[in-house]
Design an enzyme around this catalytic site. Structure first.
Site, PDB file in Angstrom:
ATOM      1  CE  LYS A   4      19.578   5.480 -10.367  1.00 43.96           C
ATOM      2  NZ  LYS A   4      20.470   6.666  -9.578  1.00 43.96           N
TER       3      LYS A   4
ATOM      4  CG  ASN B  49       0.661  -7.797  -6.354  1.00 42.50           C
ATOM      5  OD1 ASN B  49       0.922  -7.382  -5.373  1.00 42.50           O
ATOM      6  ND2 ASN B  49       0.419  -6.870  -7.344  1.00 42.50           N
TER       7      ASN B  49
ATOM      8  N   GLY C 281       0.875  -1.140   0.072  1.00 41.98           N
ATOM      9  CA  GLY C 281       0.106   0.040  -0.012  1.00 41.98           C
ATOM     10  C   GLY C 281       0.822   1.181   0.089  1.00 41.98           C
TER      11      GLY C 281
ATOM     12  CB  VAL D 178      -8.021  -5.025  -9.426  1.00 40.69           C
ATOM     13  CG1 VAL D 178      -9.354  -4.243 -10.166  1.00 40.69           C
ATOM     14  CG2 VAL D 178      -8.371  -4.765  -7.903  1.00 40.69           C
TER      15      VAL D 178
ATOM     16  CG  HIS E 172       2.554  -0.741 -12.862  1.00 38.68           C
ATOM     17  ND1 HIS E 172       3.003  -0.997 -11.351  1.00 38.68           N
ATOM     18  CD2 HIS E 172       2.093  -1.818 -13.158  1.00 38.68           C
ATOM     19  CE1 HIS E 172       2.340  -1.908 -11.077  1.00 38.68           C
ATOM     20  NE2 HIS E 172       1.845  -2.686 -12.269  1.00 38.68           N
TER      21      HIS E 172
ATOM     22  CG  HIS F 213       2.042   4.543  -4.905  1.00 39.33           C
ATOM     23  ND1 HIS F 213       2.903   4.823  -5.614  1.00 39.33           N
ATOM     24  CD2 HIS F 213       2.404   5.101  -3.515  1.00 39.33           C
ATOM     25  CE1 HIS F 213       3.785   5.464  -5.315  1.00 39.33           C
ATOM     26  NE2 HIS F 213       3.634   5.779  -3.967  1.00 39.33           N
TER      27      HIS F 213
ATOM     28  NE  ARG G 288      -3.194  -8.896  -4.064  1.00 40.21           N
ATOM     29  CZ  ARG G 288      -3.412  -8.194  -5.002  1.00 40.21           C
ATOM     30  NH1 ARG G 288      -3.745  -8.251  -6.299  1.00 40.21           N
ATOM     31  NH2 ARG G 288      -2.628  -6.898  -4.925  1.00 40.21           N
TER      32      ARG G 288
HETATM   33  P1  ADP Z   1       3.628  -1.412  -2.294  1.00 42.71           P
HETATM   34  O1  ADP Z   1       3.810  -2.943  -1.939  1.00 42.71           O
HETATM   35  O2  ADP Z   1       3.778  -0.706  -1.125  1.00 42.71           O
HETATM   36  O3  ADP Z   1       2.571  -1.007  -3.155  1.00 42.71           O
HETATM   37  P2  ADP Z   1       5.717  -1.315  -4.462  1.00 42.71           P
HETATM   38  O4  ADP Z   1       6.927  -1.924  -4.275  1.00 42.71           O
HETATM   39  O5  ADP Z   1       4.570  -2.041  -5.362  1.00 42.71           O
HETATM   40  O6  ADP Z   1       5.013  -1.137  -2.911  1.00 42.71           O
HETATM   41  O7  ADP Z   1       5.791   0.212  -4.637  1.00 42.71           O
HETATM   42  C1  ADP Z   1       4.803   1.096  -4.702  1.00 42.71           C
HETATM   43  C2  ADP Z   1       5.011   2.297  -5.744  1.00 42.71           C
HETATM   44  O8  ADP Z   1       6.260   2.984  -5.281  1.00 42.71           O
HETATM   45  C3  ADP Z   1       5.302   1.855  -7.129  1.00 42.71           C
HETATM   46  O9  ADP Z   1       4.015   1.781  -8.049  1.00 42.71           O
HETATM   47  C4  ADP Z   1       6.114   2.980  -7.594  1.00 42.71           C
HETATM   48  O10 ADP Z   1       5.277   4.363  -8.098  1.00 42.71           O
HETATM   49  C5  ADP Z   1       6.816   3.535  -6.501  1.00 42.71           C
HETATM   50  N1  ADP Z   1       8.253   2.906  -6.549  1.00 42.71           N
HETATM   51  C6  ADP Z   1       8.662   1.908  -5.842  1.00 42.71           C
HETATM   52  N2  ADP Z   1       9.917   1.553  -6.183  1.00 42.71           N
HETATM   53  C7  ADP Z   1      10.439   2.338  -6.936  1.00 42.71           C
HETATM   54  C8  ADP Z   1      11.557   2.744  -7.639  1.00 42.71           C
HETATM   55  N3  ADP Z   1      12.728   1.808  -7.412  1.00 42.71           N
HETATM   56  N4  ADP Z   1      11.846   3.664  -8.433  1.00 42.71           N
HETATM   57  C9  ADP Z   1      10.690   4.310  -8.597  1.00 42.71           C
HETATM   58  N5  ADP Z   1       9.474   4.506  -8.021  1.00 42.71           N
HETATM   59  C10 ADP Z   1       9.240   3.116  -7.034  1.00 42.71           C
END
Ligand code: ADP
Length: 452
Positions: free
Chosen positions: A206, A295, A169, A300, A213, A240, A297
């Site tokens: 990084k 994920n 989240g 959506v 995405h 997000h 599962r």
């Molecule tokens: P969560 O499980 O909390 O949703 P994620 O790892 O899926 O966390 O990351 C959520 C969002 O954060 C991503 O969709 C992206 O927008 C941003 N994000 C995460 N890691 C990076 C990264 N290395 N560089 C740029 N944006 C990132």
């Protein structure tokens, strides 16, 4: 060898549109379905579509949809031999999958071991590295020493992002553009992660400034087969949260597509995974991709992939959980045309997406060629305040992207939901937006657009 029997009765540990999606799959497969509901969902029309519906507690999710003993009791009372968790709630809870196993109820999803391996971001990254799936440059595992983190950041270059191993989240994340911000970010992310997830482990990687995405749908069976169902682009997001998903990803080079999809299949094969999963990546401007998370599962946006491949993902999950081998091989999977999904949320885009729950007095969904509406809402349905605001997924399928956009635009014009506010007007604008029409927008595009 005869195929293993399917289940006779599946309990659905979820609500709303995904509960209905699973009820429909059960009906088509000749399996009885047992729905569960909280007091807040009592009387919801979709519950009548199940063979049986059982109340499991009060409105707050902790007392119903997240309450493991109550869900297991409902499964035992109704003699269900399997549980489908849908998405959200308990879907990625390895402890719940374990309790199901102990109670001899089949959890329709991966084993608790595979779920834990891919669900924890640090161990997922390690599995990915071993399977030669590209990951972001960053720390090897959880950070134990601040000084090491500073050295790693110097090596990979700023900006970096601090992330929680148990994250979800978007919580427990901090972007740092320099050493001072990194030191502060490590402390605050650790505290936030400990409070939110009971696990303060963080790592750094990084940070990509302009990313898309891109995620890959994968399916595995208990015989060790794994295939991918190609990618989806879900870059249109706000805070997000995805708002629009589509497939194929616009403008992705065929070679890159092949690479990213094959990597995803390799990763779940390496984790001995069965069922459906989504492997999420961020893609930079040169279309280099890096693993974000898995994920474990049904997602959506799974219908986007169903539309372009013709594969019923929920049905395949149920078959795989019953021990049946995947009914297709990688070379059998072909895609046709372009699909788009718009999430219709009960929120007011004109008022900073304020929730807009309440009774719907007019609900007139669109129809016609190439339109799919996944929803539990009908005229007279009352959107409760307790849960997620998504009330409908509107999908279209057409020969190419341009026609899919025209079709979505047409479908959105037909759609009437009154008197609550929804995201429909925003989607109408996006279908006319030049940037979206060009395709390939990055994950911050929508937020920049909303600020204008
Ligand atoms: P969560 O499980 O909390 O949703 P994620 O790892 O899926 O966390 O990351 C959520 C969002 O954060 C991503 O969709 C992206 O927008 C941003 N994000 C995460 N890691 C990076 C990264 N290395 N560089 C740029 N944006 C990132």
């Amino acid at each position: 060898m005869p195929s293993p029997p399917l289940f006779s009765r599946i309990l659905i540990a979820n609500r709303g549109e995904i509960a209905l999606r699973i009820i429909r799959a059960c009906r088509e497969m000749g399996i009885e379905s047992v729905a569960v509901f909280s007091e807040a969902d009592r009387g919801a029309p979709y519950l009548r579509m199940a063979d049986r519906a059982i109340c499991i507690g009060a409105g707050p999710a902790a007392e119903s949809y997240l309450n493991i003993p109550r869900i297991i009791s409902a499964a035992e009372i109704s003699n269900a031999d399997a549980i489908h968790p849908g998405y959200g709630f308990l879907a990625e809870n390895a402890h719940f999958a374990e309790v199901c196993r102990d109670c001899r109820i089949e959890f329709i999803g991966p084993s608790p071991e595979a779920m834990a391996k891919l669900g924890d971001k640090v161990s997922c990254k390690q599995t990915a590295r071993a399977a030669k799936v590209p990951v972001f440059p960053g720390s090897d595992g959880a950070i134990e020493d601040e000084e090491v983190a500073v050295q790693v950041a110097q090596k990979i270059g700023y900006p970096v992002i601090v992330k929680a191993a148990a994250g979800g989240g978007g919580r427990g994340m901090r972007v740092a553009h320099n050493e001072i911000a990194l030191r502060a970010g490590l402390k605050s992310a650790t505290q936030e992660a400990a409070a939110a997830f009971g696990n303060g482990a963080v790592y750094i990687e990084k940070f990509l400034e302009r990313a898309r995405h891109v995620e890959v749908q994968v399916l595995g069976d208990k015989q060790g087969n794994a295939v991918h169902l190609y990618e989806r682009d879900c870059s249109v997001q706000r805070r997000h949260q995805k708002l629009i998903e589509e497939a194929p990803g616009p403008g992705i080079d065929p070679k890159k597509r092949e690479e990213v999809c094959k990597s995803a299949a390799r990763l779940i094969r390496a984790a001995n995974y069965h069922g459906a999963a989504t492997v999420e990546f961020l893609m930079d401007e040169k279309q280099n991709f890096y693993l974000l998370e898995v994920n474990t599962r049904v997602q959506v946006e799974h219908p986007v992939t169903e539309l372009i491949t013709g594969i019923d993902i929920v049905r395949t999950m149920i078959e795989a959980a019953a021990g049946r081998p995947l009914p297709f091989r990688q070379r059998d999977i072909v895609t046709r045309g372009h699909a788009i999904e718009c999430r219709i949320n009960a929120e007011d885009p004109a008022r900073n997406f304020a929730p807009s729950p309440g009774a719907i007095t007019r609900f007139e969904p669109p129809g016609g060629p190439g339109v799919r509406v996944d929803t539990h809402a009908v005229t007279g349905y009352r959107v409760p305040t307790n849960y997620d605001s998504m009330i409908c997924k509107l999908l279209v399928h057409a020969d190419d992207r341009e026609r899919a956009i025209a079709r979505m635009s047409r479908a959105l014009r037909e759609f009437v939901i009154e008197p609550i506010k929804t995201t429909i007007p925003l989607h109408r604008e996006l279908m006319n937006d030049a940037g979206f029409s060009r395709g390939g927008v990055d994950i911050h595009y929508l937020e920049r657009l909303l600020k204008k």
